[in-house]
Design an enzyme around this catalytic site. Structure first.
Site, PDB file in Angstrom:
ATOM      1  N   LYS A 111      14.459 -63.945 -70.712  1.00  0.00           N
ATOM      2  CA  LYS A 111      15.836 -63.806 -71.198  1.00  0.00           C
ATOM      3  C   LYS A 111      15.896 -63.217 -72.600  1.00  0.00           C
ATOM      4  O   LYS A 111      16.851 -62.526 -72.942  1.00  0.00           O
ATOM      5  CB  LYS A 111      16.556 -65.157 -71.168  1.00  0.00           C
ATOM      6  CG  LYS A 111      16.895 -65.608 -69.761  1.00  0.00           C
ATOM      7  CD  LYS A 111      17.905 -66.732 -69.753  1.00  0.00           C
ATOM      8  CE  LYS A 111      18.270 -67.126 -68.331  1.00  0.00           C
ATOM      9  NZ  LYS A 111      19.169 -68.271 -68.280  1.00  0.00           N
ATOM     10  N   LYS A 194      13.382 -62.089 -57.892  1.00  0.00           N
ATOM     11  CA  LYS A 194      14.217 -63.238 -57.531  1.00  0.00           C
ATOM     12  C   LYS A 194      15.677 -62.812 -57.358  1.00  0.00           C
ATOM     13  O   LYS A 194      16.165 -61.986 -58.120  1.00  0.00           O
ATOM     14  CB  LYS A 194      14.096 -64.263 -58.667  1.00  0.00           C
ATOM     15  CG  LYS A 194      14.614 -65.631 -58.365  1.00  0.00           C
ATOM     16  CD  LYS A 194      14.382 -66.550 -59.563  1.00  0.00           C
ATOM     17  CE  LYS A 194      15.253 -66.169 -60.732  1.00  0.00           C
ATOM     18  NZ  LYS A 194      15.326 -67.185 -61.795  1.00  0.00           N
ATOM     19  N   LYS A 197      21.811 -64.174 -60.510  1.00  0.00           N
ATOM     20  CA  LYS A 197      23.195 -63.912 -60.912  1.00  0.00           C
ATOM     21  C   LYS A 197      23.276 -62.717 -61.846  1.00  0.00           C
ATOM     22  O   LYS A 197      24.307 -62.081 -61.940  1.00  0.00           O
ATOM     23  CB  LYS A 197      23.728 -65.111 -61.698  1.00  0.00           C
ATOM     24  CG  LYS A 197      23.972 -66.350 -60.902  1.00  0.00           C
ATOM     25  CD  LYS A 197      24.324 -67.458 -61.898  1.00  0.00           C
ATOM     26  CE  LYS A 197      24.568 -68.771 -61.218  1.00  0.00           C
ATOM     27  NZ  LYS A 197      24.651 -69.860 -62.203  1.00  0.00           N
TER      28      LYS A 197
HETATM   29  P1  AMP Z   1      21.190 -71.221 -62.306  1.00  0.00           P
HETATM   30  O1  AMP Z   1      21.951 -70.190 -61.583  1.00  0.00           O
HETATM   31  O2  AMP Z   1      20.101 -70.617 -63.132  1.00  0.00           O
HETATM   32  O3  AMP Z   1      22.039 -72.178 -63.071  1.00  0.00           O
HETATM   33  O4  AMP Z   1      20.434 -72.058 -61.197  1.00  0.00           O
HETATM   34  C1  AMP Z   1      21.004 -73.154 -60.526  1.00  0.00           C
HETATM   35  C2  AMP Z   1      20.039 -73.688 -59.476  1.00  0.00           C
HETATM   36  O5  AMP Z   1      19.791 -72.691 -58.474  1.00  0.00           O
HETATM   37  C3  AMP Z   1      18.664 -74.063 -60.025  1.00  0.00           C
HETATM   38  O6  AMP Z   1      18.236 -75.254 -59.400  1.00  0.00           O
HETATM   39  C4  AMP Z   1      17.791 -72.901 -59.642  1.00  0.00           C
HETATM   40  O7  AMP Z   1      16.441 -73.262 -59.483  1.00  0.00           O
HETATM   41  C5  AMP Z   1      18.404 -72.482 -58.312  1.00  0.00           C
HETATM   42  N1  AMP Z   1      18.166 -71.062 -58.048  1.00  0.00           N
HETATM   43  C6  AMP Z   1      18.608 -70.007 -58.785  1.00  0.00           C
HETATM   44  N2  AMP Z   1      18.202 -68.850 -58.248  1.00  0.00           N
HETATM   45  C7  AMP Z   1      17.463 -69.155 -57.147  1.00  0.00           C
HETATM   46  C8  AMP Z   1      16.779 -68.376 -56.153  1.00  0.00           C
HETATM   47  N3  AMP Z   1      16.751 -67.052 -56.191  1.00  0.00           N
HETATM   48  N4  AMP Z   1      16.142 -69.055 -55.159  1.00  0.00           N
HETATM   49  C9  AMP Z   1      16.165 -70.399 -55.102  1.00  0.00           C
HETATM   50  N5  AMP Z   1      16.781 -71.181 -56.004  1.00  0.00           N
HETATM   51  C10 AMP Z   1      17.440 -70.580 -57.011  1.00  0.00           C
END
Ligand code: AMP
Ligand code: TRP
Length: 332
Positions: A111, A194, A197
């Site tokens: 990041k 990955k 968002k």
């Molecule tokens: P975040 O969007 O970073 O706040 O992530 C929220 C949750 O979604 C966390 O538990 C992440 O580990 C999970 N997560 C985000 N992106 C992925 C992905 N591509 N595959 C699986 N889990 C994800």
């Protein structure tokens, strides 16, 4: 005792990775113990956010939790910034977290990018705040996607550092729960990256509120390779896109990857894509509809978050008070 805590950042839209890697598992775990699911708005501002958008996204994430099946009768849903114990404990824990531990965090490196000197302190301290989120409640289990594993190991180390410094068994070491077939969902445009968002291409991900037409289009255009689908897992080696699409199919159809491989062995991608589209639309369609209905009544959502914050505070405050006493802060 089991106490589950997890959270998501109110930044951009939730996607299939968030759902399969985290949210779906939270819903399934709700009956086990006490559950807290927060919208981590303090984490969101580690990168610049438009204030009006942040407020709306915070509601949207709460709506997504409920739409996906988090039941406010069983679980506490709240906004992180409504419980000041998170920020207070983060300061205390930050004072016993060596910079060397934070320097190893791969998410910070990603990041912050090349210009590390300009990265804000908050982004660097992000994992300390995450440890505080968990430890403020003495949570025992933390269901997350695989990308959060390193942060959770750090949270355990930080809990240990506190316990050692004050020679107590105060914080339990939280267990990561990385569950299901799709713990790391990959981009539809590049199976080695990955699903995220922040990917500039919206075609790389399926958002939880995408229309059936858009879901179909994104899956139709998803990257593949020229060979037919394999008949065993070993042959998925070096075929990240095939691997990802089969994983998604398995997770969305509540079957195993092994069964998905057997189902599509020797066929072309078109069949898998058609069935994957069907499964995705069937799963996400009703969730999106419930989300939209919830978003139409923001006053009701805000009331849910207020109620959640009261309940979360009631758990957090005595734990924070005890932690402060251990540190040596005078009682008020
Ligand atoms: P975040 O969007 O970073 O706040 O992530 C929220 C949750 O979604 C966390 O538990 C992440 O580990 C999970 N997560 C985000 N992106 C992925 C992905 N591509 N595959 C699986 N889990 C994800
Ligand atoms: N860092 C997590 C993510 O980006 C979100 C998060 C913040 C979290 N605090 C947490 C997850 C506490 C689990 C527990 O996905």
């Amino acid at each position: 005792m089991t106490r589950i805590l997890s959270g998501m950042q109110p930044t951009n839209q939730l996607h299939l990775g968030n759902y399969l890697g985290a949210l779906k598992n939270w819903v399934a775990l709700q009956d086990v113990g006490e559950n807290l699911f927060c919208v981590v708005d303090l984490h969101a501002i580690t990168l610049p956010q438009d204030p009006a958008v942040l407020a709306q996204s915070t509601r949207e994430i709460a709506a997504a939790y409920i739409a996906a099946g988090i039941d406010t009768a069983k679980s506490i849903i709240f906004a992180q910034s409504h419980v000041s114990a998170h920020a207070e404990l983060a300061w205390i824990l930050g004072c016993m977290t060596p910079m060397g531990w934070l320097n190893r965090m791969t998410q910070f490196k990603e990041k912050a990018g090349k210009d590390r000197e300009s990265a804000p302190l908050g982004l660097y301290g992000y994992p300390v705040l995450m440890a505080a989120d968990i430890l403020t409640y003495k949570a025992t289990h933390v269901p997350v996607g695989e990308d959060q594993k390193q942060h959770l190991e750090l949270a355990r180390d930080i809990a240990g550092a506190f316990n050692r410094r004050y020679d107590v068994e105060f914080f339990p070491l939280p267990e990561p729960q990385i569950l299901g077939e799709a713990t790391r969902v990959m981009s539809l445009r590049d199976g080695t990256r990955k699903m995220s968002k922040s990917d500039l291409s919206d075609m790389s991900r399926i958002n939880m509120t995408d229309t059936p037409e858009l879901i179909a289009q994104k899956i139709r255009k998803a990257k593949t390779d020229p060979a037919p689908l394999p008949s065993n897992p070993e042959e998925l080696e070096g075929r990240p896109e095939a691997d990802n699409l089969l994983t998604l199919y398995a997770a969305l159809s509540d079957t195993t990857k092994r069964a998905a491989i057997a189902r599509f062995a020797g066929t072309q991608f078109s069949l898998l894509k058609a069935e994957l589209t069907e499964a995705a639309v069937e799963t996400l369609g009703p969730i999106a509809a419930r989300m939209n209905a919830l978003m139409a009544d923001t006053a009701a959502l805000d009331a849910i978050l207020r109620d959640g914050a009261d309940k979360a505070n009631a758990i957090a405050q005595p734990i924070l008070a005890e932690a402060k006493q251990l540190v040596g802060f005078l009682p008020r």
